[in-house]
Design an enzyme around this catalytic site. Structure first.
Site, short mmCIF file in Angstrom:
data_model
loop_
_atom_site.label_atom_id
_atom_site.label_comp_id
_atom_site.label_asym_id
_atom_site.label_seq_id
_atom_site.Cartn_x
_atom_site.Cartn_y
_atom_site.Cartn_z
N HIS A 89 40.98 46.66 40.62
CA HIS A 89 40.89 45.24 40.96
C HIS A 89 41.89 44.46 40.14
O HIS A 89 42.19 44.79 38.99
CB HIS A 89 39.46 44.70 40.74
CG HIS A 89 39.00 44.70 39.32
ND1 HIS A 89 39.22 43.63 38.46
CD2 HIS A 89 38.32 45.62 38.59
CE1 HIS A 89 38.68 43.90 37.28
NE2 HIS A 89 38.14 45.11 37.33
N ASP A 93 41.71 40.94 39.86
CA ASP A 93 41.19 39.73 39.25
C ASP A 93 40.80 40.01 37.81
O ASP A 93 40.52 41.15 37.43
CB ASP A 93 40.00 39.19 40.05
CG ASP A 93 38.80 40.14 40.05
OD1 ASP A 93 39.02 41.36 40.26
OD2 ASP A 93 37.66 39.69 39.84
N ASP A 143 41.61 45.93 31.92
CA ASP A 143 40.62 45.61 32.96
C ASP A 143 41.17 44.57 33.90
O ASP A 143 40.95 43.39 33.70
CB ASP A 143 39.34 45.12 32.26
CG ASP A 143 38.18 44.94 33.20
OD1 ASP A 143 38.23 45.47 34.33
OD2 ASP A 143 37.22 44.26 32.82
N GLU A 182 36.16 41.47 41.87
CA GLU A 182 35.26 42.45 41.28
C GLU A 182 34.47 41.86 40.13
O GLU A 182 33.30 42.20 39.92
CB GLU A 182 36.05 43.68 40.81
CG GLU A 182 35.19 44.87 40.39
CD GLU A 182 34.75 44.83 38.93
OE1 GLU A 182 33.86 45.62 38.55
OE2 GLU A 182 35.30 43.98 38.17
N GLU A 183 35.08 40.97 39.38
CA GLU A 183 34.44 40.41 38.20
C GLU A 183 33.34 39.41 38.54
O GLU A 183 32.58 39.00 37.66
CB GLU A 183 35.48 39.73 37.30
CG GLU A 183 36.55 40.66 36.74
CD GLU A 183 36.03 41.63 35.69
OE1 GLU A 183 34.81 41.65 35.46
OE2 GLU A 183 36.84 42.37 35.12
N ASP A 240 37.81 54.94 41.08
CA ASP A 240 37.86 53.54 40.64
C ASP A 240 37.91 53.51 39.12
O ASP A 240 37.86 54.55 38.45
CB ASP A 240 36.62 52.80 41.16
CG ASP A 240 36.77 51.28 41.13
OD1 ASP A 240 37.84 50.78 40.74
OD2 ASP A 240 35.80 50.59 41.50
N HIS A 299 36.91 42.01 28.25
CA HIS A 299 36.21 40.73 28.44
C HIS A 299 36.17 39.91 27.15
O HIS A 299 35.33 39.02 27.02
CB HIS A 299 34.79 40.94 28.97
CG HIS A 299 34.73 41.41 30.38
ND1 HIS A 299 33.66 41.19 31.22
CD2 HIS A 299 35.62 42.11 31.13
CE1 HIS A 299 33.88 41.72 32.40
NE2 HIS A 299 35.07 42.29 32.37
#
Length: 481
Positions: free
Chosen positions: A116, A118, A152, A186-187, A212, A456
């Site tokens: 992903h 995003d 990420d 996705e987030e 994934d 994150h």
């Protein structure tokens, strides 16, 4: 835009280059080694260009800066011309990228490589290097690339793009169809991957290997095991958010009742913390302990390789080693949001907490809610379900597709012990679990404990050398799909 976009056209864009083989006129498959040499500096600059685009997804869809997502899609098209000439592309749910790479044989199961693009929000505050500046530090093998999305999950997105671009440019065609799926939310909501998975089901596409984000190459997870460990998620815990709500009469704070709404909610939270869910050793974690434990030193090796006979001991040990291992053996709860009164001198009439729960495989949302009610044991605390996600079905831990993935990992990380495990975080790959028993979660990068802690969080970064290894991992994997 996610959630409000019209359904995508059933006909994807077709490659325009007349030099690409068609499904009706298959070309001889090049040898497995057919690939352009990796120009590391050029690849790195492409990665940095995409990192600089702040594709931040937000729960409030109207607050998303969609122009950044449009810019990302346009930049990918500009940077990877061979891929766009050789593959069919469509936009799903507004901004999710779905590519089809036609194989020599369009029958049989197709593979899906996912990631992903995003990212979670980041401000400049507290970062050593601004989060969207894609700064490089160090030299030689010690170079580090800083920025939101390195780990990420743009690192995986761009690794796949690089590998496919070089393969197409070299004239390579996979034996069977390969889909590239790059999600845009996705987030937050996961609508892009959900829509794409549904679209492929409606088209009758048989799904085989799905890869994934997920585990990585790590060290120091299991005591006395000195070799790096490549942990591959064969399932993932269910992700469900519950609400705890207390409603009762308010009033002036100068004359409070014996038990206020806030008191009841606080007591419920304390009970959750003091009554954790029971720890159990599921079949995947047991396999992981045996696999990795064979490389430990005695006496731990003696115990690890006989995990079935030492279940109670291992459950107790894993529950105390650290947060990562503790999460492997039980359903976890975490209070993430609190809301209450509107004034400092008024008793709140409604207070609420959000509890994020990661449900262990073998359990369910229904069973988890029932246990929460038993733990809290207060009818005044209403338990609601804000979002629901069951644990994913467990994929095969052996067989041709597992061995294919294992071989690709070992080619890049020959010292690593490859093992299955249960992913504790949610991924877009869960959308494919109902239709394939070969859904795996693995990011082909080495990550230290300190690096993993930046996910994150502030100062997210990746070592450049491990990113190059990730590209070569996808090189090898693609040649054998």
């Amino acid at each position: 835009m996610s959630g409000s976009s019209p359904e995508p056209s059933p006909q994807p864009q077709r490659p325009s280059s007349p030099q690409q083989p068609s499904a009706s006129q298959p070309q001889p498959r090049p040898p497995a080694a057919a690939s352009a040499e990796l120009d590391e500096q050029a690849a790195l600059e492409r990665f940095r260009a995409l990192l600089r685009i702040p594709t931040i997804s937000r729960l409030e869809v109207d607050a998303v800066e969609w122009q950044n997502f449009d810019d990302f899609v346009a930049t990918v098209e500009q940077l990877y011309p061979a891929l766009h000439a050789g593959l069919e592309r469509e936009l799903v749910a507004g901004h999710t990228l779905l590519f089809r790479w036609r194989g020599l044989d369009d029958t049989g199961a197709a593979s899906v490589l996912m990631a992903h693009y995003d990212v979670v929000a980041a401000t400049d505050e507290g970062w050593e290097h601004q989060p969207f500046s894609a700064e490089l530090t160090g030299s030689g093998s010690g170079r580090v690339l800083w920025g939101r999305g390195t780990l990420d999950d743009k690192g995986s997105v761009v690794s796949i793009l690089e590998a496919v671009e070089r393969a197409v440019a070299a004239g390579f065609t996979p034996a069977h169809d390969v889909y590239l799926l790059f999600g845009h939310d996705e987030e937050t909501h996961g609508t892009g991957a959900e829509t794409a998975a549904r679209l492929l089901r409606e088209r009758g596409v048989e799904i085989g290997l799905v890869l994934d984000e997920g585990g990585a190459v790590v060290e120091g997870v299991i005591p006395t095991v000195e070799r790096p460990i490549a942990v591959v998620g064969v399932s993932e815990k269910g992700t469900t958010s519950f609400s705890l709500t207390v409603e009762q009469s308010g009033g002036h704070a100068s004359t409070p009742p014996r038990v206020t709404a806030s008191d009841r909610l606080a007591r419920a939270i304390v009970r959750l913390n003091t009554h954790p869910f029971p720890a159990r050793l599921n079949s995947v974690t047991e396999t992981m302990i045996r696999t990795v434990g064979a490389h430990a030193r005695n006496p731990l090796r003696f115990v690890f390789v006989r995990a079935r006979f030492f279940r109670p001991l291992l459950v107790a040990v894993f529950g105390r080693l650290g947060v990562d291992t503790a999460a492997m053996v039980r359903t976890t709860t975490a209070v993430t949001q609190l809301s209450g009164g509107l004034a400092a001198n008024a008793l709140p009439e409604r207070v609420q907490a959000t509890v994020n729960v990661r449900i262990a495989i073998g359990s369910s949302v229904k069973a988890t809610k029932a246990r929460l009610a038993r733990i809290i044991d207060d009818p005044a605390v209403q338990i609601g379900v804000l979002s629901s996600g069951e644990p994913a079905r467990v994929s095969h831990m052996n067989g041709p597709r597992w061995e294919l993935l294992k071989a690709a990992i070992e080619a890049g990380y020959p010292d690593a012990v490859v093992t299955p495990y249960v992913q504790t975080g949610a991924t877009d790959s869960r959308q494919f679990s109902p239709v394939s028993r070969s859904v795996y979660r693995f990011s082909p990068f080495e990550m230290t404990g300190e690096e993993r802690s930046t996910l994150h969080a502030k100062n997210e970064r990746m070592r450049v050398q491990t990113w190059f290894t990730g590209i070569r991992f996808f090189d090898g994997l693609l040649r054998n799909l």
